[in-house]
Design an enzyme around this catalytic site. Structure first.
Site: not given
Ligand code: 3PG
Ligand code: MG
Length: 401
Positions: A35, A200, A357, A381
């Site tokens: 990043r 998830k 990420g 996200g």
């Protein structure tokens, strides 16, 4: 969206730039600096243009408390090494230290504010609270540049509100990410294969819903796969399971079948009895068919037959989007599935996008070069929400909403 290159002469101007430096840390060692590297084109451009560069970023979720464990110091040091210049880290976010640090900048120098999430108002749901903090950020600068793609899905003071208070533009990273994701939503070359993993399932339901409309094949691995296996009527032992979502997953399986789309699930699974994630260790790994997971074991990676199945689908794709590891990739004995998928992406002639990420860190830590992929997104996200068709506040505000 205006580009940072349309901002005119920036010499001597204070340019406030939001970056996403939320990097994985082991103590204060950065384990993947992707990043930070991704921010270099815009930061170098601003520096070379003679701007006084003021970076805003967050690290982790300190929840409005000053906490040295979440200091941006490691990111400031790493950026300094990569860009070849001092990065002056302020001792606070908008206090005396921040103001003095910015005031002391010469043209072409770089400052960084401390973790913006030390300020409780940064993530406040109350507009007026965020706006008050945003006004303090804006007071430090003449222009705002948004380049933290990984955080543009957050309606936060340093991402959203501050953009309304200053002339604004998108940095090169945000522009590039949007260009790639636009292509995936508007005109993906077919066959379009999407690989989803990660723990998830609840986080991924909205994107599955949308992807069933555009993708030809959906590949599901990682922890989220067990809820789908349960939906097929299999027992999943002690694997991760979101019992409340079993029915929704069953619905997606039916919907896909009715629409002539393929959903590929693991046909075999690497299982372990004990998984100790904090210590990065697991008990002995065995391979079982996915309908034979023992009651006292948990699935922790896809099995070898599944690796071939998934790799075959990826090999025939013209477009591939991948988000989320296939297993517990941080543990070497459970990284095989993630590695197989990464290898299949690296080898296919189709256009490949690695989103997120965690997936990006996983492929780099497995030794894959960035240029083995068409694009590595810095946003997990954010890229998923973009593909869901949601309005991302940090992008909408740059378009004048
Ligand atoms: C990320 O790591 O996904 C981004 O930096 C956003 O962080 P957040 O999920 O804590 O808002
Ligand atoms: Mg994240």
């Amino acid at each position: 969206m205006k580009s940072v290159s349309d901002l005119g002469d920036l010499r001597g101007k204070r340019v406030l730039i939001r970056c996403d430096f939320n990097v994985p840390l082991d103590g204060d060692t950065i384990t993947d600096d992707g990043r930070i590297r991704a921010a270099l084109p815009t930061l170098t451009f601003l520096k070379d243009a003679g701007a006084k560069v003021v970076i805003m970023a967050h690290l982790g979720r300190p929840k409005g408390q000053v906490n040295p464990a979440y200091s941006l110091a490691p990111a400031a040091t790493r950026l300094g090494e990569l860009i070849g210049a001092d990065v002056h880290l302020a001792g606070d976010v908008v206090g005396e230290s921040a103001q003095a640090t910015v005031a002391a900048l010469a043209d072409g120098e770089i400052a960084m504010l401390e973790n913006v999430r030390y300020e409780p108002a940064e993530e406040s749901k109350v507009d007026a609270e965020r706006e008050e903090l945003a006004a303090k950020y804006a007071g430090l600068a003449d222009v705002f540049v948004s380049d933290g793609f990984g955080v543009v899905h957050r309606k936060q003071a340093s991402v959203y509100d501050v953009a309304k208070l200053l002339p604004n533009a998108a940095g090169f990273l945000v522009a590039k990410e949007v260009e790639v994701l636009k292509k995936l939503t508007e005109s993906p070359a077919s066959p379009y294969v999407v690989v989803l993993g990660g723990a998830k399932v609840a986080d991924k339901l909205a994107v599955i819903d949308n992807l069933l409309k555009v993708a030809d094949t959906l590949i599901i691995g990682g922890g989220m796969a067990y809820t789908f296996l349960k939906a097929k009527g299999y027992e999943v032992g002690t694997s991760l399971l979101d019992a409340e979502k079993v029915e929704t997953c069953a619905g997606y399986l039916e919907q896909a079948q009715a629409a002539g789309k393929q959903i590929l699930l693991p046909v075999d699974t690497r299982v372990v009895e004990v998984l100790d994630f904090p210590n990065r260790s697991a008990s002995e790994v065995t391979v079982v068919d996915s309908d034979r997971i023992p009651a006292d074991q948990q699935g922790a990676d896809i099995g070898p037959k599944t690796e071939s199945l998934f790799a075959g689908a990826i090999a025939g794709a013209a477009t591939v989007f991948w988000n989320g590891p296939m297993g517990v990739a941080e543990i070497p004995s459970l990284a095989s599935g993630t590695e197989a998928v990464a290898k299949a992406l690296a080898e296919t002639s189709g256009f490949t996008v690695v989103g997120g990420g965690d997936s990006a860190a996983a492929v780099r830590n497995l030794g894959f070069a960035d240029d083995a992929f068409g694009h590595i997104s810095t946003g997990g996200g954010a890229s998923l929400e973009y593909l869901e068709g949601k309005v991302l506040p940090g992008l909408a505000v740059l378009e004048g909403e």
